[in-house]
Design an enzyme around this catalytic site. Sequence first.
Site, mmCIF file in Angstrom:
data_model
loop_
_atom_site.group_PDB
_atom_site.id
_atom_site.type_symbol
_atom_site.label_atom_id
_atom_site.label_comp_id
_atom_site.label_asym_id
_atom_site.label_seq_id
_atom_site.Cartn_x
_atom_site.Cartn_y
_atom_site.Cartn_z
ATOM 1 N N ARG A 3 37.619 30.565 48.989
ATOM 2 C CA ARG A 3 36.712 31.569 48.458
ATOM 3 C C ARG A 3 36.746 31.489 46.932
ATOM 4 N NH1 ARG A 3 37.282 37.112 52.058
ATOM 5 N NH2 ARG A 3 36.731 36.194 54.071
ATOM 6 N N HIS A 4 35.747 32.087 46.304
ATOM 7 C CA HIS A 4 35.692 32.023 44.853
ATOM 8 C C HIS A 4 36.829 32.827 44.234
ATOM 9 C CE1 HIS A 4 31.937 29.852 44.704
ATOM 10 N NE2 HIS A 4 31.354 30.734 45.489
ATOM 11 N N GLU A 5 37.335 32.295 43.123
ATOM 12 C CA GLU A 5 38.389 32.992 42.395
ATOM 13 C C GLU A 5 37.888 34.359 41.941
ATOM 14 O OE1 GLU A 5 41.488 34.010 41.618
ATOM 15 O OE2 GLU A 5 41.907 31.864 41.358
#
Length: 625
Positions: free
Chosen positions: A258-260
């Site tokens: 998932r995106h940071e």
Amino acid sequence: MMPRPQNRASRFIPLFALVVAVCVVPLTADISSSSLPHRKSKSLKMDEAFLKVNNELETKLVVSWMSNHCYQCLYQTLGLVPAGPGPGKSSFVDFIVGTRHGITLQLNNSDPNVELCRVPFSFGEHGNYSLWVKNHSVSAVNCSMVTHSDPVNSYLPILIAFIVLAGLSMLLAIGGAIIKLDVVRGLLHRLSNSMETERLINSELGSPGRLVESSNDNILPAPSVLSRRLRSLDTFRGMSLVVMVFVNYGGGRYWFFRHESWNGLTVADLVFPWFVFIMGTSVALSMNSLLRSGWSRCSLLLKSVWRSLQLFLIGVLIINPNYCLGPLSWDGLRIPGVLQRLAVAYLLVAMLDLLVARVHTDNLLVDVWWYPVRDILLYWPAWICVLCLEAVWLCITFLLPVPGCPTGYLGPGGIGDMGLYSNCTGGAAGYVDRWLLGNNHIYQNPSSRVIYLTHTAYDPEGILGSINTVLMAFFGLQAGKILLHYKELHSKIITRFLIWALILGILSAVLTKCSRNQGFIPVNKNLWSLSYVTTLACMAFVVLLLVYYVVDVKSWWSGAPFHYPGMNSILVYVGHEVFEQYFPFRWRMADSQSHAEHLAQNLVATSCWVFISYLLYKKRVFWKI
């Protein structure tokens, strides 16, 4: 053991993803159910663990926590634990804690509010833990953690999936090598000829003329002559696209897919910039090819404008709206997006290339001083334009006054920075979007909400970040210029790719001070910060170098299966967004709190799009915009 999810249409799913689904789900389900007591395993979700806090003190305890991944954050209250009932006796309260990142527990007196101890700890998924708080001496408190039940290995499904996919890839490679043997090819050729002859004899309708005519019906032309295409470009594009589809479908619900939340990088943060990079490379090659074939620059400019407009409208009208919630409404329609960002970057980079593109790159003087760096100096006007754009980004980011926020703020807001700037998410970037587009027309659920608990709308594909997206595409354009100027000179191409990677890597190290949060400009996907672009461009040059060497120079790898979605990138991206909620890309799972089931489902969905792109490739169907 948990029951295996049944799927009647699994025979239509690509073989390798189906094997992963069959192997991963039952094994992990068995581990999960046997590692914890039945009552507790039922009440825990993914990335959660049990914590019992035992208090032997004669005062109430306030238990607070903070994620170690959260930079300069406020502690969040977990709960209260009553005072112990008497000497040597304890009271206790059960809590559920997250396991994605390590956390620090803070235990305070309730009155007065005095810190007693801090306990940094990394909890494991579905683990069972106890924290004991005792009097160590008259003025000291002892806090100790005890593990009652070991956590499950939630990463085991990834290992199993990797082994299965690697094994199947090896089998396919071995099978392909066997088929290429002269003996095998001769046998297959004789067999196919005999079968075709028998079919024609036994058929009353078949004829060679009719067969050839029907085989050419309804076949669209390929986007270009395939033999002249660099397979490494389509392979790199396909690699980025496949990973993008996988993480968009959930990535098994693992945090690193998932995106940071704010500063830093995860796997999900790599693919979009790489896709932009390879788009810039393709612009350089396609514009040169079209100019050489007689297209005028004005016609190519109109073509670029029309293509960008189509991409932008597809993003706004097809990708962004959720039609399951009702008809299209302007009130809450999100304007920015991935395709919109691609449209802007494509248009500006195409315009820059048309401004400076050379029709013929092989008739230059070789005795001039700038010949060794001709792939840069010949296009100096475009470089000046890009540097001016970057100066605009720097000035707006660090000099624009934002009401209620410090000038030049790059933080997430929320509970970050000790909660001093809770409404300042993204600084100038967020302010510009809210000012120009309106709060209702930007992304409402940014990734910063996960850890920093922000409550302000912020769009990671906003206006200000588009400038650095153009820079990323321009680095890809530079890679295309290198390929044009050094045709067939593989060593020179590889050397220049390495030089660019080294320069960009050094620049990234300076900007970030080789840290996640302490640099001048941290690596940040939400902001599309300058260091984010230089870091990802450095990686892109290295990856393209490796793929170019393996695929186009040595021909050790054909690029399959990534080559196929790379040839139909727009169709795969739009298709995976539109049909995300439909079978076989999604189905009702037996256990929605299982990483293994999510991973299997997401791998199957991604594999379906690879298989679809393969079928379209075999039919020579390519969707162009």
